[in-house]
Design a protein around this motif. Sequence first.
Motif, PDB file in Angstrom:
ATOM      1  N   SER A  99      33.217 -30.634  20.634  1.00  0.00           N
ATOM      2  CA  SER A  99      32.304 -29.805  19.858  1.00  0.00           C
ATOM      3  C   SER A  99      30.954 -29.668  20.557  1.00  0.00           C
ATOM      4  CB  SER A  99      32.113 -30.418  18.470  1.00  0.00           C
ATOM      5  OG  SER A  99      31.189 -29.675  17.733  1.00  0.00           O
ATOM      6  N   ASP A 100      30.387 -30.801  20.960  1.00  0.00           N
ATOM      7  CA  ASP A 100      29.062 -30.795  21.598  1.00  0.00           C
ATOM      8  C   ASP A 100      29.058 -30.115  22.958  1.00  0.00           C
ATOM      9  OD1 ASP A 100      28.169 -32.232  19.408  1.00  0.00           O
ATOM     10  OD2 ASP A 100      27.999 -34.142  20.491  1.00  0.00           O
ATOM     11  N   LYS A 101      30.074 -30.376  23.751  1.00  0.00           N
ATOM     12  CA  LYS A 101      30.082 -29.890  25.139  1.00  0.00           C
ATOM     13  C   LYS A 101      30.690 -28.507  25.305  1.00  0.00           C
ATOM     14  CE  LYS A 101      28.563 -33.905  26.453  1.00  0.00           C
ATOM     15  NZ  LYS A 101      27.149 -34.141  26.365  1.00  0.00           N
ATOM     16  N   LEU A 102      31.741 -28.206  24.513  1.00  0.00           N
ATOM     17  CA  LEU A 102      32.466 -26.947  24.714  1.00  0.00           C
ATOM     18  C   LEU A 102      32.366 -25.994  23.533  1.00  0.00           C
ATOM     19  CD1 LEU A 102      35.694 -28.338  26.438  1.00  0.00           C
ATOM     20  CD2 LEU A 102      33.581 -27.544  27.493  1.00  0.00           C
ATOM     21  N   GLY A 103      31.730 -26.432  22.453  1.00  0.00           N
ATOM     22  CA  GLY A 103      31.561 -25.554  21.300  1.00  0.00           C
ATOM     23  C   GLY A 103      32.787 -25.399  20.432  1.00  0.00           C
ATOM     24  N   PHE A 104      33.808 -26.241  20.618  1.00  0.00           N
ATOM     25  CA  PHE A 104      34.997 -26.167  19.778  1.00  0.00           C
ATOM     26  C   PHE A 104      34.631 -26.630  18.365  1.00  0.00           C
ATOM     27  CE2 PHE A 104      38.225 -26.933  23.472  1.00  0.00           C
ATOM     28  CZ  PHE A 104      37.732 -25.834  24.126  1.00  0.00           C
ATOM     29  N   GLN A 105      35.328 -26.113  17.367  1.00  0.00           N
ATOM     30  CA  GLN A 105      35.062 -26.447  15.972  1.00  0.00           C
ATOM     31  C   GLN A 105      36.239 -27.226  15.381  1.00  0.00           C
ATOM     32  OE1 GLN A 105      32.080 -25.654  14.407  1.00  0.00           O
ATOM     33  NE2 GLN A 105      31.539 -25.087  16.498  1.00  0.00           N
ATOM     34  N   LEU A 106      35.919 -28.305  14.656  1.00  0.00           N
ATOM     35  CA  LEU A 106      36.950 -29.119  14.019  1.00  0.00           C
ATOM     36  C   LEU A 106      37.642 -28.322  12.927  1.00  0.00           C
ATOM     37  CD1 LEU A 106      38.254 -31.965  13.755  1.00  0.00           C
ATOM     38  CD2 LEU A 106      36.545 -32.408  11.970  1.00  0.00           C
ATOM     39  N   ILE A 107      38.975 -28.327  12.953  1.00  0.00           N
ATOM     40  CA  ILE A 107      39.769 -27.716  11.891  1.00  0.00           C
ATOM     41  C   ILE A 107      40.132 -28.801  10.873  1.00  0.00           C
ATOM     42  CG2 ILE A 107      41.907 -26.511  11.317  1.00  0.00           C
ATOM     43  CD1 ILE A 107      41.821 -25.357  14.214  1.00  0.00           C
ATOM     44  N   PHE A 108      40.674 -29.936  11.377  1.00  0.00           N
ATOM     45  CA  PHE A 108      40.989 -31.063  10.507  1.00  0.00           C
ATOM     46  C   PHE A 108      41.254 -32.312  11.317  1.00  0.00           C
ATOM     47  CE2 PHE A 108      45.109 -29.016  11.274  1.00  0.00           C
ATOM     48  CZ  PHE A 108      45.890 -30.088  11.686  1.00  0.00           C
ATOM     49  N   HIS A 109      41.120 -33.458  10.651  1.00  0.00           N
ATOM     50  CA  HIS A 109      41.567 -34.762  11.147  1.00  0.00           C
ATOM     51  C   HIS A 109      42.741 -35.171  10.275  1.00  0.00           C
ATOM     52  CE1 HIS A 109      38.333 -35.749  13.923  1.00  0.00           C
ATOM     53  NE2 HIS A 109      37.413 -35.580  12.990  1.00  0.00           N
ATOM     54  N   LEU A 110      43.872 -35.514  10.875  1.00  0.00           N
ATOM     55  CA  LEU A 110      45.028 -36.048  10.155  1.00  0.00           C
ATOM     56  C   LEU A 110      45.115 -37.524  10.539  1.00  0.00           C
ATOM     57  CD1 LEU A 110      47.480 -35.477   8.343  1.00  0.00           C
ATOM     58  CD2 LEU A 110      48.747 -34.885  10.400  1.00  0.00           C
ATOM     59  N   ASP A 111      44.361 -38.358   9.831  1.00  0.00           N
ATOM     60  CA  ASP A 111      44.223 -39.754  10.224  1.00  0.00           C
ATOM     61  C   ASP A 111      45.543 -40.522  10.172  1.00  0.00           C
ATOM     62  OD1 ASP A 111      41.518 -39.577  10.894  1.00  0.00           O
ATOM     63  OD2 ASP A 111      40.934 -39.801   8.798  1.00  0.00           O
ATOM     64  N   ASP A 112      46.380 -40.263   9.177  1.00  0.00           N
ATOM     65  CA  ASP A 112      47.672 -40.965   9.101  1.00  0.00           C
ATOM     66  C   ASP A 112      48.594 -40.597  10.253  1.00  0.00           C
ATOM     67  OD1 ASP A 112      46.894 -42.269   6.803  1.00  0.00           O
ATOM     68  OD2 ASP A 112      47.930 -40.887   5.447  1.00  0.00           O
ATOM     69  N   GLY A 113      48.439 -39.392  10.784  1.00  0.00           N
ATOM     70  CA  GLY A 113      49.291 -38.932  11.875  1.00  0.00           C
ATOM     71  C   GLY A 113      48.687 -39.102  13.252  1.00  0.00           C
ATOM     72  N   GLY A 114      47.436 -39.601  13.341  1.00  0.00           N
ATOM     73  CA  GLY A 114      46.802 -39.768  14.644  1.00  0.00           C
ATOM     74  C   GLY A 114      46.550 -38.457  15.362  1.00  0.00           C
ATOM     75  N   TRP A 115      46.192 -37.431  14.620  1.00  0.00           N
ATOM     76  CA  TRP A 115      46.061 -36.080  15.172  1.00  0.00           C
ATOM     77  C   TRP A 115      44.810 -35.411  14.619  1.00  0.00           C
ATOM     78  CZ3 TRP A 115      48.570 -33.140  18.734  1.00  0.00           C
ATOM     79  CH2 TRP A 115      48.435 -31.750  18.675  1.00  0.00           C
ATOM     80  N   SER A 116      44.089 -34.706  15.459  1.00  0.00           N
ATOM     81  CA  SER A 116      42.985 -33.851  15.047  1.00  0.00           C
ATOM     82  C   SER A 116      43.180 -32.509  15.722  1.00  0.00           C
ATOM     83  CB  SER A 116      41.640 -34.443  15.476  1.00  0.00           C
ATOM     84  OG  SER A 116      41.410 -35.674  14.850  1.00  0.00           O
ATOM     85  N   GLU A 117      42.695 -31.461  15.091  1.00  0.00           N
ATOM     86  CA  GLU A 117      42.864 -30.137  15.670  1.00  0.00           C
ATOM     87  C   GLU A 117      41.536 -29.401  15.660  1.00  0.00           C
ATOM     88  OE1 GLU A 117      46.014 -26.642  14.785  1.00  0.00           O
ATOM     89  OE2 GLU A 117      46.795 -28.672  15.082  1.00  0.00           O
TER      90      GLU A 117
END
Length: 123
Positions: A27-45
Amino acid sequence: MSLLDLNNELTLSVAVKDRHASAKWYSDKLGFQLIFHLDDGGWSEMSTAVPGVTLGLNEFAEPGQGSTVPVFAVKDVSAARASLERAGVKFDGATGTEEGMVSVATFFDPDGNTLMIAQDLRN
């Protein structure tokens, strides 16, 4: 002729040690935006500036370098997998499903490179 019924989406899966820290970096370096964190699945998008292309942060205790995996969005992961299997494509285990989120199947190209197909179950 394609064996897959592809959507106009591509997710690049990147192995990381800490998804939350990596999401901040992207987010800070490339400007990507968080869609979600799936903590139980070990995945963020995260969304990118490229239409239809997202970045998936796949958390591992010891991620390997150069471990980016293209994840192709398909309308029906079972049908796509069956089509590829009939064509002799080798898969890594069963199709995994995170109920209400996504179904994914991992397969390999002839050189052993990892690829994935995924069906979005959020709709």
